[in-house]
Design an enzyme around this catalytic site. Structure first.
Site, PDB file in Angstrom:
ATOM      1  CD  GLU A 112      -3.356  -0.644  -0.363  1.00 52.27           C
ATOM      2  OE1 GLU A 112      -3.110   0.083  -1.285  1.00 52.27           O
ATOM      3  OE2 GLU A 112      -3.546  -1.244   0.509  1.00 52.27           O
TER       4      GLU A 112
ATOM      5  N   GLY B  39     -15.661   5.849  -1.184  1.00 53.26           N
ATOM      6  CA  GLY B  39     -15.506   5.683  -0.536  1.00 53.26           C
ATOM      7  C   GLY B  39     -14.563   4.603   0.236  1.00 53.26           C
ATOM      8  CB  ALA B  40     -15.501   0.918   0.465  1.00 51.40           C
ATOM      9  N   GLY B  41     -12.889   2.494  -0.014  1.00 50.85           N
ATOM     10  CA  GLY B  41     -10.611   2.089  -0.926  1.00 50.85           C
ATOM     11  C   GLY B  41     -10.825   1.206  -1.559  1.00 50.85           C
TER      12      GLY B  41
ATOM     13  CB  SER C  52     -10.605   1.275  -6.836  1.00 49.46           C
ATOM     14  OG  SER C  52      -9.231   1.852  -6.061  1.00 49.46           O
TER      15      SER C  52
ATOM     16  CG  ASP D 149      -6.706   2.204  -6.997  1.00 50.74           C
ATOM     17  OD1 ASP D 149      -5.915   1.793  -6.168  1.00 50.74           O
ATOM     18  OD2 ASP D 149      -7.247   3.549  -6.437  1.00 50.74           O
TER      19      ASP D 149
HETATM   20  C1  GLA Z   1      -4.827   5.168  -3.799  1.00 50.57           C
HETATM   21  C2  GLA Z   1      -4.343   5.495  -5.128  1.00 50.57           C
HETATM   22  C3  GLA Z   1      -3.107   4.670  -5.006  1.00 50.57           C
HETATM   23  C4  GLA Z   1      -2.830   3.461  -4.318  1.00 50.57           C
HETATM   24  C5  GLA Z   1      -3.142   3.137  -2.946  1.00 50.57           C
HETATM   25  C6  GLA Z   1      -2.607   2.999  -1.711  1.00 50.57           C
HETATM   26  O1  GLA Z   1      -6.076   3.698  -4.158  1.00 50.57           O
HETATM   27  O2  GLA Z   1      -5.293   5.798  -6.167  1.00 50.57           O
HETATM   28  O3  GLA Z   1      -2.543   4.301  -6.372  1.00 50.57           O
HETATM   29  O4  GLA Z   1      -1.588   4.670  -3.838  1.00 50.57           O
HETATM   30  O5  GLA Z   1      -4.656   4.597  -2.715  1.00 50.57           O
HETATM   31  O6  GLA Z   1      -1.815   2.019  -1.486  1.00 50.57           O
END
Ligand code: GLA
Length: 375
Positions: free
Chosen positions: A31, A118-120, A122, A168
């Site tokens: 990450e 907003g859940a991470g 993408s 992502d």
């Molecule tokens: C977001 C960004 C990615 C990456 C992650 C963290 O999702 O879009 O490019 O940097 O955070 O790993």
């Protein structure tokens, strides 16, 4: 979603649309390493964006975001940037294709999604990949898949204000059913990694918390890393050692030092996880996930109380690995859970989280799925 999108399209613009889809993603480990030239370990999921599109023979785009119930219309020149932030993703993709010499025209479109916002996971990359893939197909542009991912990334940089890495968009475009992908973000070499850990499940717990932070904390993290890399005389932090970092400790801020310490540790952890996966050693994979979490929380400072709480519950329940996933500041934890612990963990996490924060986390079982496609 297909039916929903198609019928709305017909209602607004008539028949004849083609459907395209692109997924959101998970990331096992690695990450904030992508923009540091390091490794990431994502996979596409069975949630994403579906879009109906039909070329309209004009130089204007008419778009409807079904989940928001909003419509936008814009032209294809730089001055035509729409006001709605969701429409900027579509506009940015059009502009980035044009900047690369791609000849495109107007189209009508309706899209909807089931990636939680907003859940991470993408949702924005899924949106960009859907349109990059679709426009390449419909205008027969012949853009290669890496370039489609870069078009999405450049959209974030130039039209949405996020200096993100490539993970992502790469995961959304290249996803493959049943496989995680290990990508070297410096050389852009990658390999598919079949992932079906016997006796374990991958599950996401969505805190449904999104901390709107003042300024742009993601871009600040990236800037810290770039300052330290520059100080070390390197293009990227990738490959830097703790000894090198310690040697410049008194020349950089304590904050930059902590950011770089996390990234250097994370690079080693991704490689450890790959070695452990080859041996089927999921307990080691899980340990590294916890280390990532506490590194992201204490050194990189992109976690929050709610996510730390969920990881703490996972530790108490004997879950093999748990950590915040994605860019941070809210969102999900990703958990590697042994089958015999699973039910108790989910029940405990729901109960304890609700008692503390007033609502249960959402639970998403991870199904690793295919990337961008025409339906
Ligand atoms: C977001 C960004 C990615 C990456 C992650 C963290 O999702 O879009 O490019 O940097 O955070 O790993």
């Amino acid at each position: 979603m297909k039916e929903k999108v198609t019928s709305k399209f017909e209602e607004l613009y008539g028949p004849g649309a083609v459907l395209f889809a692109s997924p959101g993603r998970i990331n096992l480990i690695g990450e904030h390493t992508d923009y540091n030239g390091g490794f990431v370990f994502p996979g596409a999921v069975d949630r994403g964006i579906v879009a109906a599109i039909r070329l309209n023979g004009t130089d204007r785009v008419r778009a409807h975001a079904l989940d928001l119930g909003q419509t936008a219309e814009f032209g294809l020149s730089e001055a035509d940037k729409p006001a709605q932030s969701w429409a900027c993703y579509l506009f940015g993709v059009c502009r980035e294709i044009q900047k690369r010499g791609g000849k495109i025209g107007g189209f009508d479109t309706v899209f909807a999604g089931d990636v939680p916002l907003g859940a991470g996971m993408s949702s924005s990359a899924a949106l960009e990949s859907t349109y990059a893939y679709a426009l390449d197909d419909l205008f027969s542009l012949g853009i290669d898949k890496f370039e489609l991912a870069r078009i999405g990334q450049a959209t974030e940089h130039n039209y949405c204000g996020v200096n993100c890495g490539i993970m992502d968009q790469f995961a959304s475009v290249f996803g493959k059913k049943g496989c995680l992908m290990r990508l070297d973000c410096r050389s852009m070499e990658f390999e598919y990694f079949p992932f079906d850990p016997e006796g374990y499940k991958l599950v996401l717990l969505d805190s449904r918390v999104k901390h709107e932070l003042v300024g742009s904390p993601y871009n600040d993290r990236r800037a810290s890393c770039e300052r330290v890399a520059k100080m070390l005389g390197q293009e990227f932090l990738r490959g830097a050692t703790m000894e090198q970092l310690d040697a410049i400790k008194d020349k950089i801020s304590e904050e930059d030092y902590k950011r770089a310490r996390y990234v250097i540790g994370e690079e080693r952890r991704v490689l450890d996880v790959c070695a452990a996966l080859e041996k089927g050693d999921y307990e080691t994979v899980g340990k590294r996930m916890y280390e990532t979490h506490w590194g992201m929380s204490r050194d990189y400072e992109v976690s929050c109380e709610e996510l730390d709480f969920l990881v703490g519950v996972a530790e108490e329940c004997g879950v093999a690995g748990s950590r915040i996933m994605g860019g941070g500041f809210g969102g999900c934890t990703i958990n590697l859970v042994r089958d015999d612990v699973y039910d108790r963990f989910i029940a405990t996490a729901k109960e304890k989280f609700a008692a503390r924060y007033g609502h249960e986390p959402a639970v998403y079982e991870v199904v690793i799925s295919d990337g961008s496609r025409r339906l």
